[in-house]
Structures are given as structure tokens and as C-alpha cells.
Design a protein around this motif. Structure first.
Motif, PDB file in Angstrom:
ATOM      1  N   GLU A 141      32.525  34.502 -41.102  1.00  0.00           N
ATOM      2  CA  GLU A 141      32.737  33.054 -41.126  1.00  0.00           C
ATOM      3  C   GLU A 141      34.108  32.732 -41.712  1.00  0.00           C
ATOM      4  OE1 GLU A 141      30.535  29.531 -43.536  1.00  0.00           O
ATOM      5  OE2 GLU A 141      29.214  30.884 -42.422  1.00  0.00           O
ATOM      6  N   ILE A 142      34.452  33.398 -42.807  1.00  0.00           N
ATOM      7  CA  ILE A 142      35.753  33.175 -43.438  1.00  0.00           C
ATOM      8  C   ILE A 142      36.875  33.718 -42.546  1.00  0.00           C
ATOM      9  CG2 ILE A 142      37.198  33.777 -45.424  1.00  0.00           C
ATOM     10  CD1 ILE A 142      34.679  33.652 -47.156  1.00  0.00           C
ATOM     11  N   LEU A 143      36.643  34.860 -41.922  1.00  0.00           N
ATOM     12  CA  LEU A 143      37.633  35.431 -41.016  1.00  0.00           C
ATOM     13  C   LEU A 143      37.986  34.450 -39.902  1.00  0.00           C
ATOM     14  CD1 LEU A 143      39.057  38.242 -40.753  1.00  0.00           C
ATOM     15  CD2 LEU A 143      37.281  38.853 -39.110  1.00  0.00           C
ATOM     16  N   GLY A 144      36.995  33.722 -39.413  1.00  0.00           N
ATOM     17  CA  GLY A 144      37.217  32.761 -38.338  1.00  0.00           C
ATOM     18  C   GLY A 144      38.083  31.578 -38.737  1.00  0.00           C
ATOM     19  N   TYR A 323      37.571  28.899 -61.004  1.00  0.00           N
ATOM     20  CA  TYR A 323      37.564  28.995 -59.541  1.00  0.00           C
ATOM     21  C   TYR A 323      36.172  28.951 -58.919  1.00  0.00           C
ATOM     22  CZ  TYR A 323      42.464  30.342 -59.903  1.00  0.00           C
ATOM     23  OH  TYR A 323      43.812  30.352 -60.158  1.00  0.00           O
ATOM     24  N   GLY A 324      35.143  28.938 -59.738  1.00  0.00           N
ATOM     25  CA  GLY A 324      33.789  29.036 -59.207  1.00  0.00           C
ATOM     26  C   GLY A 324      33.441  28.013 -58.151  1.00  0.00           C
ATOM     27  N   GLN A 325      33.944  26.774 -58.301  1.00  0.00           N
ATOM     28  CA  GLN A 325      33.617  25.701 -57.364  1.00  0.00           C
ATOM     29  C   GLN A 325      34.697  25.496 -56.308  1.00  0.00           C
ATOM     30  OE1 GLN A 325      30.560  24.374 -57.630  1.00  0.00           O
ATOM     31  NE2 GLN A 325      30.326  25.783 -59.368  1.00  0.00           N
ATOM     32  N   GLN A 326      35.802  26.241 -56.419  1.00  0.00           N
ATOM     33  CA  GLN A 326      36.942  26.004 -55.529  1.00  0.00           C
ATOM     34  C   GLN A 326      36.675  26.465 -54.100  1.00  0.00           C
ATOM     35  OE1 GLN A 326      40.868  26.771 -57.179  1.00  0.00           O
ATOM     36  NE2 GLN A 326      41.521  27.697 -55.250  1.00  0.00           N
ATOM     37  N   PHE A 327      35.742  27.385 -53.925  1.00  0.00           N
ATOM     38  CA  PHE A 327      35.524  27.971 -52.610  1.00  0.00           C
ATOM     39  C   PHE A 327      34.247  27.450 -51.951  1.00  0.00           C
ATOM     40  CE2 PHE A 327      37.417  31.266 -55.463  1.00  0.00           C
ATOM     41  CZ  PHE A 327      38.727  31.106 -55.024  1.00  0.00           C
ATOM     42  N   GLY A 328      33.895  26.203 -52.248  1.00  0.00           N
ATOM     43  CA  GLY A 328      32.673  25.654 -51.694  1.00  0.00           C
ATOM     44  C   GLY A 328      31.475  26.432 -52.199  1.00  0.00           C
ATOM     45  N   ASP A 329      30.581  26.807 -51.284  1.00  0.00           N
ATOM     46  CA  ASP A 329      29.395  27.572 -51.699  1.00  0.00           C
ATOM     47  C   ASP A 329      29.550  29.069 -51.444  1.00  0.00           C
ATOM     48  OD1 ASP A 329      29.293  27.635 -48.943  1.00  0.00           O
ATOM     49  OD2 ASP A 329      27.184  27.043 -48.786  1.00  0.00           O
ATOM     50  N   TYR A 330      30.776  29.507 -51.142  1.00  0.00           N
ATOM     51  CA  TYR A 330      30.948  30.923 -50.796  1.00  0.00           C
ATOM     52  C   TYR A 330      30.647  31.858 -51.960  1.00  0.00           C
ATOM     53  CZ  TYR A 330      32.773  29.976 -46.149  1.00  0.00           C
ATOM     54  OH  TYR A 330      32.896  29.581 -44.837  1.00  0.00           O
TER      55      TYR A 330
END
Length: 339
Positions: A141-144, A323-330
Motif C-alpha cells: 500500500e505504501i509502495l503504491g 512521530y507516532g501519529q505522523q504516519f496515520g494508522d500505519y
């Protein structure tokens, strides 16, 4: 003369010819498709030397594509940053002046923030855990997301677990990093991680770091064993500490304009070859690490293979808070997948 035998001959020949064509179609389908693949030349760049795992991945990719296309697709490899550092390569891919590359995850994260989630310290306990996430739903998903910045992510290769080397003193706890001038990848998570640990983190391109290490303007750096060995860092670094603080993926990345310009059959072959080459590079890394460590020790490096990991994990807690919240729910999805 038996004319019936003559009259049946064309029918018999026709049936045999039809059967032969059908068998050829079934048995030689892949060969026929290869014959239809248009000639394609790809220019693949990376920033390391021919002893490094990136070059191993690139060479295997080159071999696989030649095999899969019966020579119709050729790959020209440009090692040693001959086309520029990793940021320059990615920018070249965006505008179509560079076709593709094997690139470290950290610089890729400067183009798509979500890739930085993989750089969080002590996130992955093992390589196998990392593979499960990277090759699974989350990683793909992230790769896309690279398509949103005019790049095409093909597959996650490997840089590996990163460890600290330096020329100043042995390292066993974060206190030993105090004031150490340490080169890190040009990525904010790396910078904050090592500043939190007490080091003087200096972000710079790898090509610049090699010169800085030789000149003594920095004390150390952090990289996986394969890079430490490939660049013979035992010449400038006296101490190696197996912190395994970050698992660093690498990526087969392509110019999206180049990808879109290729026929579908070429795209399929390129994607398959990138995935197979990535798996091959991971296997090679695992096989070579013990031998490389022995060679580094023989070259004079003092190796600490059991530092106080718990102390390091405790010390980087502020990085997760930041950074915990910076990447959405990833982050939460990865942590859940690792349970």
C-alpha cells in the motif's frame, strides 16, 4: 490406382497440421510471448560499489530480465553514484532522465512521508518480520503511494539492519554516543533518533560521508554489515557495535513516465524480475553476513555483538512520541501485524 487414398491425404495432413499448431501454442506460449516483447533498454543506477548488495540485486535483475525476455530487454547498470546521489537519482526519475534505481528507503521517505514509518528505531525484531510487513498489504500500500510523486515502486529489496561504527570509542550504551559526530541518512527520523541518543547527528549523502570519514571530520556512521564491508570501513573505523537499531529496506524504483511508456508485457516482466531480484538479494545478505563480520574483525575492528539494547530502546521513546501519529494508522497497523 486407389484414388480414395489420395483424396484422404489432404484431410489427414490438415488434421495433423492443426494438431501440431495446437500443441505448439500450448507448449510454446511463453516463447511466443517473449518473441513479441519489443526491444527495451533500461538504465539502472545506484550509489554503491560492485561488492555491495545493491549491485548484487541490480545484476540479478539484469540477468532475470534477459532470461525472461530472451534478450529483448537489456539493463545497463550505473554503480558508484556515477549518475548522482540518491536524491538526484529520484529527481531524475521524476522527470524521466533516469529510468530506475535501487535506492535506500531513507531518501525515498523525503518524497513520500509514509516510508519513514519503516525507519522508526527497533520497530522490526527480525528480518522475517520486516519481510512479512513489506511484502504484505501494508508495505505494498505504501509502495503504491510513489505514483503520487511520479515514481513507480516495484519491490522492496534490502539494505538490512543498521549498526554503528566509529573511530573514537567502544559503544555499549547510549551514554557512549555522547557528542559522537555520526553521519546519518538525510532523513528526519534518523536525525532525531541519534540526537535523542546523544550523538551529534550529521545528515549527508553517502558519497560525501566516505570522504568525511577519511578526513576525520566525522567520527562514525551507521549502516548494515554489507555496506560496512563493501566500503572497507575498517580502514577508518575502529569500533563496530551491533545495535541493529533500524531495519532499512531498499527499493527498486522506476520513473513513472518510463513505466507508463512501456507495453504491458514489458511492465509485467520488469515487475516480476524486480521482485525475484529482491528476494535473491535478501538471501545473499543472510548468507554473507557472518563471513563479512569475520573479515572486518580480522581487519582490526573491535566488534561488540551484545550492547545494552534495552537501554537503547528506552532512550528512543521520545522518537515514537514525536512521530507516532505522523504516519496515520500505519504504525499501529504494523505493530498489530507484528504481534
Amino acid at each position: 490406382m486407389d484414388t480414395s487414398a489420395l483424396s484422404s491425404t489432404p484431410r489427414t495432413l490438415f488434421k495433423r497440421a492443426t494438431l501440431a499448431l495446437a500443441c505448439a501454442s500450448l507448449l510454446g506460449l511463453s516463447l511466443a510471448s517473449h518473441a513479441d516483447v519489443p526491444e527495451t533498454n533500461l538504465r539502472l543506477a545506484h550509489v554503491v560499489n560492485s561488492d555491495d548488495t545493491y549491485h548484487i540485486a541490480a545484476t540479478r535483475f539484469q540477468e532475470l530480465l534477459s532470461e525472461k525476455s530472451d534478450g529483448a530487454i537489456s539493463v545497463e547498470i550505473f554503480p558508484n553514484a556515477s549518475l548522482g546521489d540518491e536524491r538526484t537519482l529520484l529527481e531524475g526519475m521524476q522527470i524521466g532522465t533516469v529510468d530506475m534505481g535501487v535506492i535506500t528507503n531513507g531518501p525515498v521517505a523525503n518524497f513520500v512521508d509514509e516510508f519513514s514509518v519503516f525507519e522508526l528505531p527497533f520497530l522490526f525484531p527480525t528480518q522475517e518480520a520486516a519481510y512479512e510487513v513489506l511484502d504484505g498489504e501494508i508495505g505494498q500500500e505504501i509502495l503504491g503511494k510513489l505514483e503520487g510523486v511520479n515514481l513507480k515502486g516495484l519491490a522492496f529489496a534490502e539494505r538490512g539492519f543498521r549498526n554503528i561504527t566509529n573511530s573514537r570509542n567502544a559503544i555499549n550504551t547510549p551514554d557512549d554516543l555522547d557528542g559522537l559526530r555520526l553521519r546519518v541518512i538525510e532523513n528526519e527520523v534518523y536525525v532525531d533518533t541519534f540526537r535523542t541518543l546523544g550523538a551529534n547527528a550529521v545528515p549527508m549523502a553517502w558519497t560525501e560521508a566516505l570522504t568525511a570519514l577519511q578526513q576525520g571530520t566525522i567520527d562514525g556512521q551507521e549502516n548494515p554489515i554489507n555496506a560496512i564491508y563493501a566500503f572497507n570501513l575498517a580502514e577508518t573505523q575502529n569500533y563496530l557495535t551491533m545495535t541493529r537499531h533500524i531495519y532499512a529496506p531498499a527499493l527498486f524504483v522506476m520513473s513513472l513516465p518510463k513505466w507508463n511508456a512501456m507495453p504491458e508485457e514489458v511492465q509485467t516482466l520488469v515487475l516480476d524480475a524486480a521482485r525475484e531480484a529482491s528476494t535473491y538479494a535478501r538471501e545473499q545478505n543472510a548468507e554473507m553476513e557472518a563471513e563479512q563480520l569475520a573479515a572486518l574483525e580480522a581487519a582490526g575492528m573491535e566488534i561488540n555483538d551484545s550492547p545494552d539494547i534495552e537501554a537503547f530502546q528506552t532512550a528512543v521513546a521520545p522518537v515514537y512520541e514525536k512521530y507516532g501519529q505522523q504516519f496515520g494508522d500505519y504504525l499501529s497497523r504494523i505493530q498489530e501485524a507484528l504481534q
